[in-house]
Design a protein around this motif. Structure first.
Motif, mmCIF file in Angstrom:
data_model
loop_
_atom_site.group_PDB
_atom_site.id
_atom_site.type_symbol
_atom_site.label_atom_id
_atom_site.label_comp_id
_atom_site.label_asym_id
_atom_site.label_seq_id
_atom_site.Cartn_x
_atom_site.Cartn_y
_atom_site.Cartn_z
ATOM 1 N N ILE A 1 0.846 -1.191 0.000
ATOM 2 C CA ILE A 1 0.000 0.000 0.000
ATOM 3 C C ILE A 1 0.887 1.248 0.000
ATOM 4 N N LYS A 2 0.704 2.069 -1.033
ATOM 5 C CA LYS A 2 1.513 3.277 -1.168
ATOM 6 C C LYS A 2 0.921 4.442 -0.385
ATOM 7 N N SER A 3 -0.425 4.523 -0.348
ATOM 8 C CA SER A 3 -1.043 5.618 0.385
ATOM 9 C C SER A 3 -2.538 5.353 0.543
ATOM 10 N N PHE A 4 -3.158 6.209 1.336
ATOM 11 C CA PHE A 4 -4.603 6.197 1.522
ATOM 12 C C PHE A 4 -5.130 7.564 1.126
ATOM 13 N N SER A 5 -6.352 7.603 0.608
ATOM 14 C CA SER A 5 -7.007 8.873 0.298
ATOM 15 C C SER A 5 -8.360 8.886 0.982
ATOM 16 N N HIS A 6 -8.633 9.982 1.665
ATOM 17 C CA HIS A 6 -9.902 10.130 2.378
ATOM 18 C C HIS A 6 -10.454 11.517 2.109
ATOM 19 N N GLU A 7 -11.486 11.894 2.824
ATOM 20 C CA GLU A 7 -12.209 13.135 2.561
ATOM 21 C C GLU A 7 -11.277 14.326 2.337
ATOM 22 N N GLY A 8 -11.520 15.017 1.206
ATOM 23 C CA GLY A 8 -10.773 16.226 0.895
ATOM 24 C C GLY A 8 -9.459 16.014 0.180
ATOM 25 N N MET A 9 -9.117 14.777 -0.143
ATOM 26 C CA MET A 9 -7.823 14.495 -0.778
ATOM 27 C C MET A 9 -7.987 14.236 -2.277
ATOM 28 N N PHE A 10 -6.999 14.709 -3.036
ATOM 29 C CA PHE A 10 -6.886 14.424 -4.462
ATOM 30 C C PHE A 10 -6.054 13.171 -4.656
ATOM 31 N N PHE A 11 -6.325 12.442 -5.722
ATOM 32 C CA PHE A 11 -5.386 11.402 -6.139
ATOM 33 C C PHE A 11 -5.596 11.081 -7.605
ATOM 34 N N GLY A 12 -4.609 10.435 -8.183
ATOM 35 C CA GLY A 12 -4.618 9.960 -9.558
ATOM 36 C C GLY A 12 -3.267 9.341 -9.820
ATOM 37 N N SER A 13 -3.152 8.600 -10.876
ATOM 38 C CA SER A 13 -1.868 8.001 -11.235
ATOM 39 C C SER A 13 -1.128 8.939 -12.177
ATOM 40 N N LEU A 14 0.019 9.433 -11.749
ATOM 41 C CA LEU A 14 0.784 10.356 -12.592
ATOM 42 C C LEU A 14 1.161 9.734 -13.927
ATOM 43 N N THR A 15 1.495 8.450 -13.930
ATOM 44 C CA THR A 15 1.895 7.813 -15.195
ATOM 45 C C THR A 15 0.721 7.733 -16.170
ATOM 46 N N ALA A 16 -0.496 7.757 -15.664
ATOM 47 C CA ALA A 16 -1.684 7.726 -16.528
ATOM 48 C C ALA A 16 -2.096 9.116 -16.999
ATOM 49 N N LEU A 17 -1.466 10.159 -16.470
ATOM 50 C CA LEU A 17 -1.841 11.524 -16.818
ATOM 51 C C LEU A 17 -1.063 12.079 -17.997
ATOM 52 N N LYS A 18 -0.349 11.221 -18.687
ATOM 53 C CA LYS A 18 0.308 11.657 -19.919
ATOM 54 C C LYS A 18 -0.365 10.934 -21.079
ATOM 55 N N HIS A 19 -0.299 11.498 -22.245
ATOM 56 C CA HIS A 19 -0.965 10.898 -23.406
ATOM 57 C C HIS A 19 -0.401 9.494 -23.636
ATOM 58 N N GLY A 20 -1.290 8.524 -23.702
ATOM 59 C CA GLY A 20 -0.884 7.135 -23.896
ATOM 60 C C GLY A 20 -0.411 6.452 -22.631
ATOM 61 N N GLY A 21 -0.468 7.142 -21.485
ATOM 62 C CA GLY A 21 0.037 6.587 -20.230
ATOM 63 C C GLY A 21 -0.915 5.586 -19.605
ATOM 64 N N LEU A 22 -0.355 4.739 -18.739
ATOM 65 C CA LEU A 22 -1.116 3.724 -18.024
ATOM 66 C C LEU A 22 -0.941 3.918 -16.530
ATOM 67 N N ALA B 1 -0.825 -2.251 8.444
ATOM 68 C CA ALA B 1 0.445 -2.989 8.506
ATOM 69 C C ALA B 1 1.143 -2.957 7.146
ATOM 70 N N ARG B 2 0.397 -3.190 6.078
ATOM 71 C CA ARG B 2 0.998 -3.187 4.731
ATOM 72 C C ARG B 2 1.517 -1.802 4.366
ATOM 73 N N TYR B 3 0.818 -0.776 4.781
ATOM 74 C CA TYR B 3 1.278 0.591 4.527
ATOM 75 C C TYR B 3 2.597 0.854 5.253
ATOM 76 N N LEU B 4 2.698 0.354 6.482
ATOM 77 C CA LEU B 4 3.903 0.576 7.290
ATOM 78 C C LEU B 4 5.041 -0.361 6.908
ATOM 79 N N GLY B 5 4.739 -1.406 6.134
ATOM 80 C CA GLY B 5 5.770 -2.354 5.720
ATOM 81 C C GLY B 5 6.072 -3.401 6.780
ATOM 82 N N VAL B 6 5.055 -3.759 7.578
ATOM 83 C CA VAL B 6 5.233 -4.772 8.625
ATOM 84 C C VAL B 6 4.092 -5.788 8.512
ATOM 85 N N THR B 7 4.197 -6.877 9.254
ATOM 86 C CA THR B 7 3.113 -7.853 9.299
ATOM 87 C C THR B 7 2.064 -7.386 10.310
#
Length: 197
Positions: free
Chosen positions: A75-96, A178-184
């Motif tokens: 898990i790279k991050s969490f998004s909750h009320e008031g937060m923006f998100f999107g995949s930067l690699t998908a924000l370019k033409h032809g990006g995924l 736990a997955r966000y923190l990198g632990v079990t």
């Protein structure tokens, strides 16, 4: 990408963009905004697919994560009320998209096509400034996350997360935190026990 933290749920996408610009945004009435509902456990979008959209979380909680071939999840991050998100690699033409997004709770979002924002930014300095400041804020959040992962031990990462996100830590399933923190999950239980007052 998550641009803001702990904003009230009534904030709307255009409000946040205008706050970033610090001035009125020309042609904002023509922007195509779409409301999106995502049930808990439902995937909003997957990696390796075109998805040139930016989202604002109006209500709920989502996890942005990588799924490995062996089924492991990071898990790279969490998004909750008031937060923006999107995949930067998908924000370019032809990006995924480079990651998946799944709702942890029933969620309501606003979505805008990034290419609409880019077209407005090409015509109006205010829109360009809003996008620039959004990317600047994203870079600062990403740098802070990298610093935590590289310089703090798991106990320190947990303490920092709880300090910055006290209410959020109570909303998350233990396995996701736990997955966000990198632990079990077992290690997280031990950390919580050691830090309990």
């Amino acid at each position: 990408m998550s641009f803001t933290k702990d904003k009230p749920a009534e904030v709307m996408l255009l409000d946040l963009l205008q706050n970033l610009a610090g001035q009125p945004l020309p042609e904002s009435e023509g922007l195509t905004l779409k409301r999106v509902q995502v049930a808990a456990g439902q995937t909003l979008f997957e990696s390796d697919r075109p998805h040139p959209y930016v989202y604002l979380v109006r209500k709920g909680l989502l996890k942005l994560h990588y799924l490995l071939a062996n089924g492991d999840e990071w898990i790279k991050s969490f998004s909750h009320e008031g937060m923006f998100f999107g995949s930067l690699t998908a924000l370019k033409h032809g990006g995924l998209s480079s990651f998946d997004v799944m709702a942890v709770e029933d969620s309501e979002l606003e979505r805008v096509d990034y290419f609409e924002l880019e077209a407005l930014a090409a015509r109006h300095p205010a829109w360009l400034l809003a996008l620039y400041r959004a990317m600047q804020h994203f870079a600062a959040l990403k740098e802070a996350r990298e610093r935590e992962l590289l310089t703090l031990n798991p106990e320190q990462r947990y303490a920092a997360f709880v300090q910055a996100n006290a209410s959020l830590s109570e909303r998350l399933p233990k396995k996701d935190l736990a997955r966000y923190l990198g632990v079990t999950p077992v290690s997280l239980s031990r950390i919580r026990a050691r830090l309990r007052p």
